[in-house]
Design an enzyme around this catalytic site. Sequence first.
Site, mmCIF file in Angstrom:
data_model
loop_
_atom_site.group_PDB
_atom_site.id
_atom_site.type_symbol
_atom_site.label_atom_id
_atom_site.label_comp_id
_atom_site.label_asym_id
_atom_site.label_seq_id
_atom_site.Cartn_x
_atom_site.Cartn_y
_atom_site.Cartn_z
ATOM 1 N N ASP A 134 0.836 -1.202 0.000
ATOM 2 C CA ASP A 134 0.000 0.000 0.000
ATOM 3 C C ASP A 134 0.875 1.258 0.000
ATOM 4 O OD1 ASP A 134 -2.267 1.573 0.028
ATOM 5 O OD2 ASP A 134 -2.631 1.368 2.184
ATOM 6 N N HIS A 177 -3.032 0.817 11.768
ATOM 7 C CA HIS A 177 -2.767 -0.592 11.489
ATOM 8 C C HIS A 177 -1.282 -0.838 11.316
ATOM 9 C CE1 HIS A 177 -3.978 1.726 7.849
ATOM 10 N NE2 HIS A 177 -2.811 1.311 7.412
ATOM 11 N N GLN A 245 -3.063 -5.422 6.185
ATOM 12 C CA GLN A 245 -2.972 -4.298 7.134
ATOM 13 C C GLN A 245 -3.923 -4.566 8.296
ATOM 14 O OE1 GLN A 245 -3.764 -1.716 3.743
ATOM 15 N NE2 GLN A 245 -2.123 -0.329 4.375
ATOM 16 N N ARG A 275 2.493 13.020 10.320
ATOM 17 C CA ARG A 275 1.224 12.875 9.589
ATOM 18 C C ARG A 275 0.522 11.626 10.105
ATOM 19 N NH1 ARG A 275 -0.946 9.673 5.631
ATOM 20 N NH2 ARG A 275 -2.239 10.563 3.990
ATOM 21 N N ASP A 277 -1.862 8.956 9.965
ATOM 22 C CA ASP A 277 -2.577 8.346 8.845
ATOM 23 C C ASP A 277 -3.916 7.757 9.285
ATOM 24 O OD1 ASP A 277 -2.533 7.190 6.092
ATOM 25 O OD2 ASP A 277 -2.528 5.305 7.199
ATOM 26 N N GLU A 319 -4.775 13.044 9.005
ATOM 27 C CA GLU A 319 -5.302 12.653 7.699
ATOM 28 C C GLU A 319 -6.679 12.069 7.955
ATOM 29 O OE1 GLU A 319 -5.656 9.870 3.995
ATOM 30 O OE2 GLU A 319 -5.229 9.136 5.996
ATOM 31 N N HIS A 388 -1.304 11.689 -3.187
ATOM 32 C CA HIS A 388 -1.026 10.339 -3.687
ATOM 33 C C HIS A 388 -2.280 9.474 -3.717
ATOM 34 C CE1 HIS A 388 -1.314 9.856 0.568
ATOM 35 N NE2 HIS A 388 -1.377 8.553 0.413
ATOM 36 N N ASP A 389 -3.358 9.933 -3.077
ATOM 37 C CA ASP A 389 -4.578 9.127 -3.023
ATOM 38 C C ASP A 389 -5.538 9.511 -4.141
ATOM 39 O OD1 ASP A 389 -4.133 7.287 -0.975
ATOM 40 O OD2 ASP A 389 -4.546 8.784 0.559
#
Length: 639
Positions: A134, A177, A245, A275, A277, A319, A388-389
């Site tokens: 990922d 995770h 994950q 950051r 996540d 995020e 990036h998403d």
Amino acid sequence: MRPEVRAEYERALGRIAGDTAFATRLERFFTELRNPLVAVYGADERFPAQWDALLAAVAEAAAARAPALRALDHEREITPDWLQREQAVGYVTYVDRFAGTLDGVRERLPYLRELGVGYLHLMPLLRARPQPNDGGYAVADYDAVEPALGTMDDLRVLAAELRAGGMALCVDVVLNHTAREHAWAQAALAGDERMLRFYRTFPDRSAPDAYEATLPDVFPDTAPGSFTWVPEVGRWVWTTFNPYQWDLDYSDPEVFVAMARVMLGLANAGVDVLRLDAVPFLWKRAGTDCQNEPEVHELLQAFRALVRIAAPAVALKAEAIVSPRDLVGYLGAGRHEGKECDLAYHNVLMVLLWSSLASGRVALMTHTLRAMPPVPPGAGWITYVRCHDDIGWAITEEDAGAVGLDGYLHRRFLADWYAGDFPGSFARGARFQPDPRTGEARTSGMAASLAGLEAARADGDEAAVELAIRRVLLLHAIAFAHGGLPLVYMGDELGLPNDPAWDADPAQRDDNRWIHRPHMDWEAAARRHDPNSVEGRLWEGLRRLVAARRATRAVHAQGRSEAVWTGNDHVFGLYREHAGERLLVLANFTAEPQPVRAAVAAERAVGPAEPEPAPDGRPLRAQGDFLVLAPYQHAWLRG
Ligand code: GLC
């Protein structure tokens, strides 16, 4: 303070005797740390021991902090808005795709400095499981850097060099995770009961089925469902994202303490911004979508307090890609005001920018932004055009309905438009994770491809190329003026298109977000000084935006912000006010000239003066009682 709490406090203080700065911070943040943890874990018999371990970890981290970082702690304590100021502009990139290694990044710093970057987010760089992982978001070891990128020492050296040059470093903490290859999960797989309790697991389908009834799918296409059967342990493991994950169980206080140690370690390596996540997912509750639960905000407050005590130079960035109503809470709302994350991604703005660009209409953006509460005190948005998403079309029925749109149809329109399937579309993106149950999809693609540059260049249509460049700059202009810290996503400053070879690697083939994660094209970068090249036009346009920001205090993250009805549905208006300065940005979201009544500016006492050089590069035209914006022009009117 109750006597027993006082004793805990005194004990923590005693651990680092003589450090008066630490003593002050401990006193200031002690209850901010303790109260949320008591709210979440107070009734848990495991809590007292973990609380003690946490205080020990905080004291240890504070004691181990290097002198240069202590100096920074002090500097930022007296400059708490260091991430909110007009000077702040960020850049996001993958280490390997940008420069090979951490050392390679150091060599490329002049490029970033030339652009005016003062904040560098390096995508996940801790040791991940082998592919697929990922994009590094499946961490196998939080204490080590991915070997192909370098070592922890390389990270320290890079951080120090950035610090010396006034550039802040942001690194991901993937805290929801771990990879199933992480030592905790491996121990669980080997039969360690305690480690198994670090994760959320279930002996049969009864609880998972009950949860699934209200859980949305994050990856409906490639990883449907949120649970994975793991035969080694004979249990269903909660896996919100991919099966590899494993979601941590934050109802176990030991998990909180373990992750706190990870954060403190990165802070002491010299990372400036953590950051955090996928934070909305940290807490699960049956009967809900298991996002944004109140406990998440308690945990974030506690994480922030412990970082403030041990390493106050360090900021937290959330995020949380959630709906407008849930988003603001991550910056601290209600009783968490001023106590939660320092930064949060303004994904709502990002979605609305692309929505306005496709439709050429700004009513939805104007309405939605007006309906959002103001940025909470002490915090700031991260504003951005691409990352990036994928782009998830998070437009609520309520907001769409308020401007006469059907939310579902509009979301479908956006997915079609950006996949290039809608008649007249200039975009060359792709559908991400189409959900067969709803018919909806998210969108992948680089900004340049979504904004029409890829198609225009393929057609050799210079007029269309010019319009596409203008579109990319228009979206960035709003991100730069909105208030908050704007991030440029690697390649967008040069108009890099989708990666045509994104699916060459079999490990990435089922995740088309790799379309917009290309390798840096240094040959294209070399053309940035040619004013006639596409790269040169975008580069200069972005540099003008950096300069305009620096010259405009009204873009300060804490400034007052108002989305303005301009009387023309094709022109977005954004009004800002800070430190006695006023700014009205007008932005034409169409390929035609658009008029706006000059009174819209006059009523706000802003005039035609723009920062020099004009951020758009074109002067704003006045015609009678109107200001006329050229195709995709943005104007910054000041007062
Ligand atoms: C975040 C990341 C995304 C990743 C997910 C799971 O949303 O941005 O890339 O897939 O978390 O870690």
